[in-house]
Scaffold this motif. Structure first.
Motif, PDB file in Angstrom:
ATOM      1  N   VAL A  10      14.678  -3.471  -1.062  1.00  0.00           N
ATOM      2  CA  VAL A  10      15.255  -4.450  -1.977  1.00  0.00           C
ATOM      3  C   VAL A  10      16.073  -5.518  -1.239  1.00  0.00           C
ATOM      4  O   VAL A  10      16.658  -6.380  -1.847  1.00  0.00           O
ATOM      5  N   GLN A  11      16.108  -5.436   0.062  1.00  0.00           N
ATOM      6  CA  GLN A  11      16.802  -6.470   0.833  1.00  0.00           C
ATOM      7  C   GLN A  11      15.925  -7.720   0.894  1.00  0.00           C
ATOM      8  O   GLN A  11      14.716  -7.612   0.863  1.00  0.00           O
ATOM      9  N   PRO A  12      16.548  -8.915   0.988  1.00  0.00           N
ATOM     10  CA  PRO A  12      15.722 -10.115   1.172  1.00  0.00           C
ATOM     11  C   PRO A  12      14.925 -10.009   2.478  1.00  0.00           C
ATOM     12  O   PRO A  12      15.424  -9.451   3.458  1.00  0.00           O
ATOM     13  N   GLN A  13      13.717 -10.508   2.427  1.00  0.00           N
ATOM     14  CA  GLN A  13      12.872 -10.426   3.616  1.00  0.00           C
ATOM     15  C   GLN A  13      12.891 -11.764   4.336  1.00  0.00           C
ATOM     16  O   GLN A  13      12.856 -12.802   3.707  1.00  0.00           O
ATOM     17  N   ASP A  24      10.370 -16.414  -0.781  1.00  0.00           N
ATOM     18  CA  ASP A  24      11.124 -15.186  -1.029  1.00  0.00           C
ATOM     19  C   ASP A  24      11.565 -15.132  -2.480  1.00  0.00           C
ATOM     20  O   ASP A  24      12.714 -14.883  -2.783  1.00  0.00           O
ATOM     21  N   SER A  71      11.548 -10.307  -6.294  1.00  0.00           N
ATOM     22  CA  SER A  71      12.501  -9.245  -6.002  1.00  0.00           C
ATOM     23  C   SER A  71      12.047  -7.950  -6.675  1.00  0.00           C
ATOM     24  O   SER A  71      11.861  -7.895  -7.886  1.00  0.00           O
ATOM     25  N   HIS A  72      11.836  -6.904  -5.867  1.00  0.00           N
ATOM     26  CA  HIS A  72      11.503  -5.599  -6.444  1.00  0.00           C
ATOM     27  C   HIS A  72      12.628  -5.102  -7.320  1.00  0.00           C
ATOM     28  O   HIS A  72      12.395  -4.510  -8.366  1.00  0.00           O
ATOM     29  N   LYS A  73      13.853  -5.372  -6.875  1.00  0.00           N
ATOM     30  CA  LYS A  73      15.004  -4.875  -7.608  1.00  0.00           C
ATOM     31  C   LYS A  73      14.977  -5.405  -9.053  1.00  0.00           C
ATOM     32  O   LYS A  73      15.152  -4.638  -9.998  1.00  0.00           O
ATOM     33  N   SER A  74      14.740  -6.723  -9.212  1.00  0.00           N
ATOM     34  CA  SER A  74      14.722  -7.289 -10.566  1.00  0.00           C
ATOM     35  C   SER A  74      13.653  -6.644 -11.422  1.00  0.00           C
ATOM     36  O   SER A  74      13.826  -6.445 -12.609  1.00  0.00           O
ATOM     37  N   ARG A 116       3.090  -6.870   2.067  1.00  0.00           N
ATOM     38  CA  ARG A 116       3.677  -8.203   2.024  1.00  0.00           C
ATOM     39  C   ARG A 116       2.732  -9.228   2.639  1.00  0.00           C
ATOM     40  O   ARG A 116       2.200  -9.010   3.720  1.00  0.00           O
TER      41      ARG A 116
END
Ligand code: HEC
Ligand code: HEC
Ligand code: HEC
Ligand code: HEC
Ligand code: HEC
Ligand code: HEC
Length: 230
Positions: free
Chosen positions: A34-37, A54, A57-60, A81
């Motif tokens: 979930v960190q920015p890539q 970018d 977001s998986h988190k969202s 990715r």
């Protein structure tokens, strides 16, 4: 939405159990990052200034919207990715046809992709297109009429990001590359200005190079007229 409510209800329990990464994943699946890539782009650029690279977001989607992994994998997206990008049709036209993000972002299940107010949510800017761009590096006063090129019927993806980044000033940051030789080699404007898709870059120099006097005729005198006009 149900999925959303379930997601929120689950969230507390998952956090407590410290197993957020495995929300609906099988035990063998890799954890979701979930960190920015960050990716390099061209020679030096980094994703942080290139929101288009970018925006997902998986988190969202997994934690906040409460979607399960299999709502996207593997039917809509490979679990890799850059895979969608590599297919060559990862663009607004295919999204609007319901592919990729457009499978959900259709104005029904999730906000649409047809904007204008939604462009910003994914791209981080309102995608306001310039009317005209005047390049001054390495030489002064090359005119590019953005509006006219779009009105000719060219898709955004015919230039972005193949020939140009979606950011005024990007090409001029590399004056050693942004040259006539590059155009003759089919890069930048030369992607089309090759004598078959549009007039060749080694002809009609002054159509693109409007010169300082052309620039003044076009912009300075207009501004003066405006000033004297009232
Ligand atoms: C709403 C859609 C969506 C959901 C739901 C989703 N993903 Fe993804 N996933 C993506 C996208 C988009 C990519 C990037 C694909 C690309 O670039 O072509 C991706 C990439 C990945 C990658 C590759 C990451 C990398 O850095 O190579 C893994 C692993 C992954 N997802 C696992 C999961 C797991 C596990 C879940 C469930 C907890 C999940 N995904 C849920 C859309 C989704
Ligand atoms: C399986 C369905 C699905 C897919 C595929 C999907 N989304 Fe979403 N997305 C949602 C839902 C549901 C929400 C939350 C509801 C809403 O905001 O309309 C959401 C919310 C968002 C948000 C707002 C939340 C945030 O992160 O700020 C962004 C941005 C977004 N999606 C971008 C994308 C992009 C980019 C892709 C493709 C790479 C994509 N989505 C693919 C379902 C999906
Ligand atoms: C014929 C080529 C071409 C087409 C087609 C095109 N653009 Fe551009 N666009 C450019 C160039 C050139 C720049 C400036 C890039 C630079 O300075 O490096 C630019 C810049 C931009 C910018 C940056 C604006 C800013 O202020 O930084 C946006 C946004 C943009 N374009 C959006 C679009 C959209 C949306 C479409 C489709 C409707 C589109 N473009 C179609 C060539 C094109
Ligand atoms: C749901 C998220 C989402 C929304 C909303 C969205 N886009 Fe996009 N857009 C994408 C994705 C994903 C790509 C492909 C990115 C890549 O190649 O890495 C893309 C690519 C683009 C491109 C370059 C390729 C092409 O199709 O020409 C342009 C230009 C663009 N978007 C303009 C817009 C504009 C203008 C709006 C608002 C009307 C908008 N986008 C709304 C997700 C979105
Ligand atoms: C995606 C293809 C494409 C790209 C890239 C492109 N053009 Fe064009 N351009 C065209 C087409 C098609 C025409 C119309 C046919 C013709 O005039 O040959 C045109 C016409 C023109 C014209 C004459 C019409 C006008 O707008 O006054 C100029 C000047 C021009 N382009 C400059 C540029 C410059 C400068 C660049 C690079 C910054 C560029 N173009 C990039 C396709 C393109
Ligand atoms: C399709 C548009 C176009 C045409 C036609 C064109 N140029 Fe250019 N030219 C550019 C662009 C874009 C640049 C790079 C941006 C800048 O220098 O402002 C450039 C840069 C240059 C440069 C500085 C970089 C270098 O290569 O040394 C020279 C000199 C130049 N052009 C001469 C010419 C001459 C002479 C012709 C006619 C034979 C011509 N150009 C035709 C678009 C064009």
């Amino acid at each position: 939405m149900n999925a959303k409510e379930n997601g929120s209800a689950l969230l507390g329990a998952l956090l407590a159990a410290g197993m957020l990464c495995c929300a609906s994943a099988q035990a063998t699946e890799p954890a979701v990052d979930v960190q920015p890539q960050f990716e390099s782009y061209g020679d030096t650029k980094v994703i942080a200034v290139e929101p288009i690279r970018d925006m997902f977001s998986h988190k969202s989607h997994v934690v906040i919207a409460g979607l399960s992994c299999d709502s996207c994998h593997p039917d809509i997206f490979e679990r890799k990715r850059g895979a969608a990008k590599a297919n060559g049709d990862y663009n607004m036209a295919s999204l609007e046809e319901g592919m990729y993000c457009g499978a959900c972002h259709d104005g029904d299940m999730a906000f649409n992709t047809t904007g204008p107010e939604t462009c910003k949510v994914c791209h981080g800017s309102d995608m306001k297109q310039p009317d005209e761009v005047i390049f001054n590096v390495p030489v002064k006063t090359v005119i590019f009429n953005h509006k006219e090129h779009v009105e000719m019927g060219l898709d955004c993806s015919s230039c972005h990001d193949q020939a140009f980044e979606m950011r005024v000033g990007a090409a001029e940051e590399q004056p050693e590359k942004f040259t006539m030789q590059a155009l003759y080699d089919g890069k930048y404007c030369g992607l089309c200005h090759n004598g078959s898709d549009a007039f060749a870059s080694d002809t009609r120099c002054t159509t693109c190079h409007i010169g300082v006097s052309g620039f003044e005729r076009r912009f300075v005198s207009e501004a003066e007229e405006d000033e004297h006009g009232h």
